[in-house]
Scaffold this motif. Structure first.
Motif, PDB file in Angstrom:
ATOM      1  N   LEU A   9       0.860  -1.195   0.000  1.00 51.66           N
ATOM      2  CA  LEU A   9       0.000   0.000   0.000  1.00 51.66           C
ATOM      3  C   LEU A   9       0.891   1.238   0.000  1.00 51.66           C
ATOM      4  O   LEU A   9       1.797   1.346   0.840  1.00 51.66           O
ATOM      5  N   ILE A  10       0.633   2.121  -0.932  1.00 49.32           N
ATOM      6  CA  ILE A  10       1.408   3.380  -0.925  1.00 49.32           C
ATOM      7  C   ILE A  10       0.473   4.568  -1.071  1.00 49.32           C
ATOM      8  O   ILE A  10      -0.576   4.476  -1.698  1.00 49.32           O
ATOM      9  N   LEU A  11       0.905   5.640  -0.448  1.00 45.24           N
ATOM     10  CA  LEU A  11       0.132   6.885  -0.548  1.00 45.24           C
ATOM     11  C   LEU A  11       0.567   7.609  -1.813  1.00 45.24           C
ATOM     12  O   LEU A  11       1.770   7.729  -2.084  1.00 45.24           O
ATOM     13  N   THR A  12      -0.413   8.062  -2.574  1.00 42.10           N
ATOM     14  CA  THR A  12      -0.109   8.825  -3.798  1.00 42.10           C
ATOM     15  C   THR A  12      -0.764  10.192  -3.663  1.00 42.10           C
ATOM     16  O   THR A  12      -1.639  10.376  -2.808  1.00 42.10           O
ATOM     17  N   PRO A  13      -0.353  11.153  -4.489  1.00 45.16           N
ATOM     18  CA  PRO A  13      -0.984  12.482  -4.387  1.00 45.16           C
ATOM     19  C   PRO A  13      -2.495  12.423  -4.594  1.00 45.16           C
ATOM     20  O   PRO A  13      -3.239  13.226  -4.046  1.00 45.16           O
ATOM     21  N   LYS A  14      -2.971  11.404  -5.366  1.00 44.60           N
ATOM     22  CA  LYS A  14      -4.415  11.321  -5.618  1.00 44.60           C
ATOM     23  C   LYS A  14      -5.151  10.483  -4.571  1.00 44.60           C
ATOM     24  O   LYS A  14      -6.365  10.503  -4.523  1.00 44.60           O
ATOM     25  N   GLY A  15      -4.427   9.744  -3.802  1.00 44.34           N
ATOM     26  CA  GLY A  15      -5.096   8.881  -2.802  1.00 44.34           C
ATOM     27  C   GLY A  15      -4.226   7.724  -2.381  1.00 44.34           C
ATOM     28  O   GLY A  15      -3.200   7.917  -1.734  1.00 44.34           O
ATOM     29  N   LEU A  16      -4.656   6.542  -2.803  1.00 45.75           N
ATOM     30  CA  LEU A  16      -3.987   5.337  -2.322  1.00 45.75           C
ATOM     31  C   LEU A  16      -3.883   4.329  -3.463  1.00 45.75           C
ATOM     32  O   LEU A  16      -4.778   4.235  -4.294  1.00 45.75           O
ATOM     33  N   GLU A  17      -2.757   3.605  -3.469  1.00 42.64           N
ATOM     34  CA  GLU A  17      -2.591   2.552  -4.480  1.00 42.64           C
ATOM     35  C   GLU A  17      -2.255   1.257  -3.752  1.00 42.64           C
ATOM     36  O   GLU A  17      -1.416   1.258  -2.848  1.00 42.64           O
ATOM     37  N   MET A  18      -2.926   0.195  -4.146  1.00 47.72           N
ATOM     38  CA  MET A  18      -2.706  -1.089  -3.461  1.00 47.72           C
ATOM     39  C   MET A  18      -2.449  -2.184  -4.487  1.00 47.72           C
ATOM     40  O   MET A  18      -3.178  -2.298  -5.473  1.00 47.72           O
ATOM     41  N   THR A  19      -1.407  -2.975  -4.243  1.00 48.47           N
ATOM     42  CA  THR A  19      -1.159  -4.141  -5.094  1.00 48.47           C
ATOM     43  C   THR A  19      -1.146  -5.380  -4.214  1.00 48.47           C
ATOM     44  O   THR A  19      -0.521  -5.389  -3.152  1.00 48.47           O
ATOM     45  N   GLN A  20      -1.852  -6.391  -4.676  1.00 53.58           N
ATOM     46  CA  GLN A  20      -1.842  -7.669  -3.941  1.00 53.58           C
ATOM     47  C   GLN A  20      -1.177  -8.704  -4.826  1.00 53.58           C
ATOM     48  O   GLN A  20      -1.593  -8.942  -5.958  1.00 53.58           O
ATOM     49  N   LEU A  21      -0.111  -9.297  -4.289  1.00 54.94           N
ATOM     50  CA  LEU A  21       0.682 -10.266  -5.033  1.00 54.94           C
ATOM     51  C   LEU A  21       0.545 -11.626  -4.344  1.00 54.94           C
ATOM     52  O   LEU A  21       1.010 -11.794  -3.216  1.00 54.94           O
ATOM     53  N   PRO A  22      -0.125 -12.585  -5.003  1.00 56.96           N
ATOM     54  CA  PRO A  22      -0.274 -13.891  -4.356  1.00 56.96           C
ATOM     55  C   PRO A  22       1.085 -14.547  -4.125  1.00 56.96           C
ATOM     56  O   PRO A  22       1.936 -14.541  -5.007  1.00 56.96           O
ATOM     57  N   LEU A  23       1.266 -15.111  -2.941  1.00 56.20           N
ATOM     58  CA  LEU A  23       2.518 -15.796  -2.607  1.00 56.20           C
ATOM     59  C   LEU A  23       2.300 -17.294  -2.802  1.00 56.20           C
ATOM     60  O   LEU A  23       1.257 -17.823  -2.465  1.00 56.20           O
ATOM     61  N   GLY A  24       3.287 -17.940  -3.347  1.00 61.64           N
ATOM     62  CA  GLY A  24       3.192 -19.394  -3.507  1.00 61.64           C
ATOM     63  C   GLY A  24       2.456 -19.816  -4.760  1.00 61.64           C
ATOM     64  O   GLY A  24       2.278 -21.010  -4.995  1.00 61.64           O
ATOM     65  N   THR A  25       1.974 -18.871  -5.565  1.00 64.44           N
ATOM     66  CA  THR A  25       1.342 -19.237  -6.848  1.00 64.44           C
ATOM     67  C   THR A  25       1.939 -18.352  -7.941  1.00 64.44           C
ATOM     68  O   THR A  25       2.612 -17.359  -7.657  1.00 64.44           O
ATOM     69  N   ASP A  26       1.652 -18.732  -9.170  1.00 63.87           N
ATOM     70  CA  ASP A  26       2.176 -17.950 -10.292  1.00 63.87           C
ATOM     71  C   ASP A  26       1.201 -16.867 -10.727  1.00 63.87           C
ATOM     72  O   ASP A  26       1.410 -16.221 -11.754  1.00 63.87           O
ATOM     73  N   ASP A  27       0.145 -16.680  -9.963  1.00 67.51           N
ATOM     74  CA  ASP A  27      -0.841 -15.657 -10.338  1.00 67.51           C
ATOM     75  C   ASP A  27      -0.191 -14.273 -10.328  1.00 67.51           C
ATOM     76  O   ASP A  27       0.660 -13.985  -9.487  1.00 67.51           O
TER      77      ASP A  27
END
Lengths: 445, 199
Positions: A9-27
């Protein structure tokens, strides 16, 4: 159970950006953005995509002092000691309010190139408070410019065998990076992007070039400019001797993805204070204790309810049985009375337990003529016999008499009393009808 | 509010655990006691249920048996006073057996509603030998389903079998029918038995 997901999760000038990276899979990673109030956006995003797994964030390079160090050591513990010593020397903040982290850029036989990050606790505390609003504590804290570098490198713009000078202009800040042989050799924050001009850039460039060693040689004095929005106009007038090649950051994946990929790798800069980890462990322990407590309480409740329920079930079944008995009691009593009447009446025709028959039985049971004398005899049609008498000076005839009496099917000797008086044994015997016992036996079975 | 120290938390947890254990003991102990009581009561109730069902199952057989016995009992006219008749019969039997009746008291006649039968009793005292008594009882049996000894008391004061004294309670059970329905050939079993018996 679903695989854990690494959430960045990071704060950006426009709001918030979130990336979810599955662990243990190639997704692949999933990136979501929330605009407006970051706290509200955080809650909204997490309500849809809960952070089930490690969580990371990043500080702006403006808040972090990044330095590339060449250290004469290869052991991580030695490097760590040297980095901390260096940080103490150059940190403008009190030691207890300073956070230091490092990552290994390149290792050679005798020395290592290390990137050191140093920041004050204040921006970290602000980040902590922000995450706290969603009951989260970040596991890692990175630096945003390192995320961009990772993305640019992954996109193939930073070949291993070239030296490059990069200017990364984000919406609110600008950073200059000197890239040498596959790793940064200098990272310099230029402050607010809006305050940058052609002149200030020329000054920065000359300072950077002075601070770099002679081996750094960006081919053809080319400045690789990565910008987030439209390139600023002053880039049309590059500093003398320099040529600007423009790239848009929008052609790269979102910054949070670069940071997520870095967070997945070990030995990357992590500025999160150890107190956060302790707090996280404390929270986890408390949560476990709470779960264990709730589990125990639930088990206890179940046990108690089981006991109460079992007792109530038993009581209910007993009441039903007693109600049934009560309902049938009147009819059964009538039949019982009828049974007694019939038994009483039957003796008018069946004389097997008549007074005469019992006298004959007693006479037959007596072992010899004149050995036993019965003085008193009471016959009761409904109960049996009570009789008393004497057996002379010998008890054997009496016992023989009892034995003979009990051998028949009609009577059972219930009790007897034998006493000696003046060399004579006096006895009293109570015998009951066997059918009384049979009836009782039927009832008990 | 002041946060609790670890020691206070530990003490609170121990106190709570002790309270819960105590409460559990009370609940479990009470419920086990209840369960034992219920089991005992249930066993008694089951026994009672079995007894009742046995009784109810036996009803047709009892009714059949009762009908059979009732058929053998004597019938007398509705209005006839039987006290003196019964006394006369008993006296007659005593005379024939050699038993001396020293007293004879009739009890009031009662109606056995559920059987639709009447019952009269005679209380008597007697004296005589054992042979006289056996003869008397034998003659009574020989009469058929007319009378039955309910209680018999025998005393032998001086140890000799020919000086016995005692008391008895004699029950007569019979039905009453209107005079017109009386069939002399069937309804006087006592008299017919009396003529056949040999003391």
């Amino acid at each position: 159970m679903a695989d854990p997901v690494l959430t960045t999760l990071i704060l950006t000038p426009k709001g918030l950006e979130m990336t979810q990276l599955p662990l243990g899979t190639d997704d692949g990673p999933v990136t979501l953005r929330g605009e407006g109030d970051p706290t509200a956006a955080l809650k909204t995003l997490l309500s849809r995509h809960p952070a089930d797994g490690p969580c990371s964030s990043a500080l702006s390079a403006n808040d972090v002092m990044l330095m590339v160090l060449n250290l004469p050591a290869t052991e991580p513990s030695d490097i760590d000691g040297m980095v901390r010593l260096q940080a103490e020397e150059i940190s403008p903040f009190p030691a207890e309010r300073t956070c230091v982290a490092w990552e290994l850029l390149r290792q050679q036989k005798q020395h290592s190139r290390v990137l050191m990050g140093l920041c004050a606790r204040k921006p970290l505390d602000q980040l902590h408070d922000f995450f706290q609003s969603a009951a989260l504590v970040p596991d890692r804290v990175d630096v945003d410019v390192l995320g961009w570098l990772s993305l640019i490198q992954d996109a193939g713009h930073l070949p291993e065998d070239t030296d490059q000078l990069l200017l990364i202009i984000q919406e609110e800040q600008a950073d200059m990076v000197a890239w040498q042989q596959g790793a940064p050799c200098l990272i310099r924050s230029l402050g607010k992007a809006a305050g940058l001009s052609a002149d200030s850039l020329a000054e920065e460039l000359s300072m950077v070039m002075l601070s770099l060693d002679a081996n750094f040689n960006p081919a053809g004095q080319i400045l690789q400019v990565w910008h987030s929005e439209d390139p600023p106009g002053w880039l049309n007038r590059p500093p003398s001797g320099w040529q600007c090649v423009l790239h848009s950051l929008s052609q790269l994946p979102p910054l949070s993805q670069g940071l997520a990929r870095r967070a997945r790798e070990a030995q990357r800069i992590d500025l999160s204070p150890s107190a956060w980890q302790e707090e996280k462990i404390r929270r986890k322990t408390r949560r476990k204790q709470l779960r264990a407590g709730i589990g125990t309480a639930a088990l206890w409740m179940l046990l108690m309810l089981g006991f109460l329920g079992g007792s109530l079930l038993k009581q209910s079944s007993l009441r039903r049985l007693e109600r049934e008995n009560q309902a049938a009691a009147g009819e059964a009593a009538q039949v019982e009375a009828l049974s007694q009447r019939v038994r009483s009446l039957a003796q008018f025709t069946d004389r097997s337990s008549s007074a005469l028959e019992t006298l004959l039985i007693l006479a037959a049971a007596a072992p010899g003529s004149g050995t036993l004398v019965i003085d008193d005899y009471r016959y009761d049609k409904n109960q049996g016999l009570i009789f008393s008498g004497s057996s002379g000076s010998d008890t054997q005839p009496f016992y023989q008499f009892l034995e003979n009496l009990s051998a028949g099917d009609l009577l059972r000797v219930k009790s007897y009393d034998l006493k000696e008086s003046r060399n004579t044994y006096n006895f009293q015997v109570e015998a009951v009808w066997n059918w009384i016992d049979e009836n009782r036996g039927k009832e008990e079975s | 509010m002041r946060p609790l120290s670890p020691r206070e938390i530990r003490l609170s947890l121990i106190t709570a655990a002790v309270l819960i254990l105590g409460l559990s003991y009370l609940i479990i102990h009470r419920q086990l006691k209840n369960l034992r009581t219920f089991e005992r009561r249930e066993m008694s109730a089951r026994v009672e249920r079995k007894r009742q069902s046995l009784l109810l199952e036996a009803r047709p057989r009892l009714i059949e048996q009762m009908t059979l016995v009732k058929g053998q009992l004597p019938r007398h006219p509705e209005s006839q006073d039987l006290k003196s008749e019964f006394a006369r019969q008993v006296q007659s039997l005593a005379n024939r057996s050699g038993l001396r009746l020293t007293g004879l008291t009739p009890d009031p006649e009662s109606f056995l509603e559920d059987l639709q039968l009447y019952q009269s009793s005679l209380r008597g005292s007697w004296s005589g030998s054992s042979e006289n008594l056996v003869n008397f009882l034998h003659l009574l049996h020989a009469q058929g389903a007319v009378a039955d000894i309910r209680e018999l008391r025998l005393r032998n004061r001086n140890g000799l079998s020919n000086t016995l004294t005692g008391t008895f309670v004699l029950d007569f059970v019979y039905s009453r029918i209107p005079v017109n329905d009386l069939n002399p050939g069937v309804d006087t079993p006592a008299e017919s038995a009396e003529t056949q018996a040999s003391p």
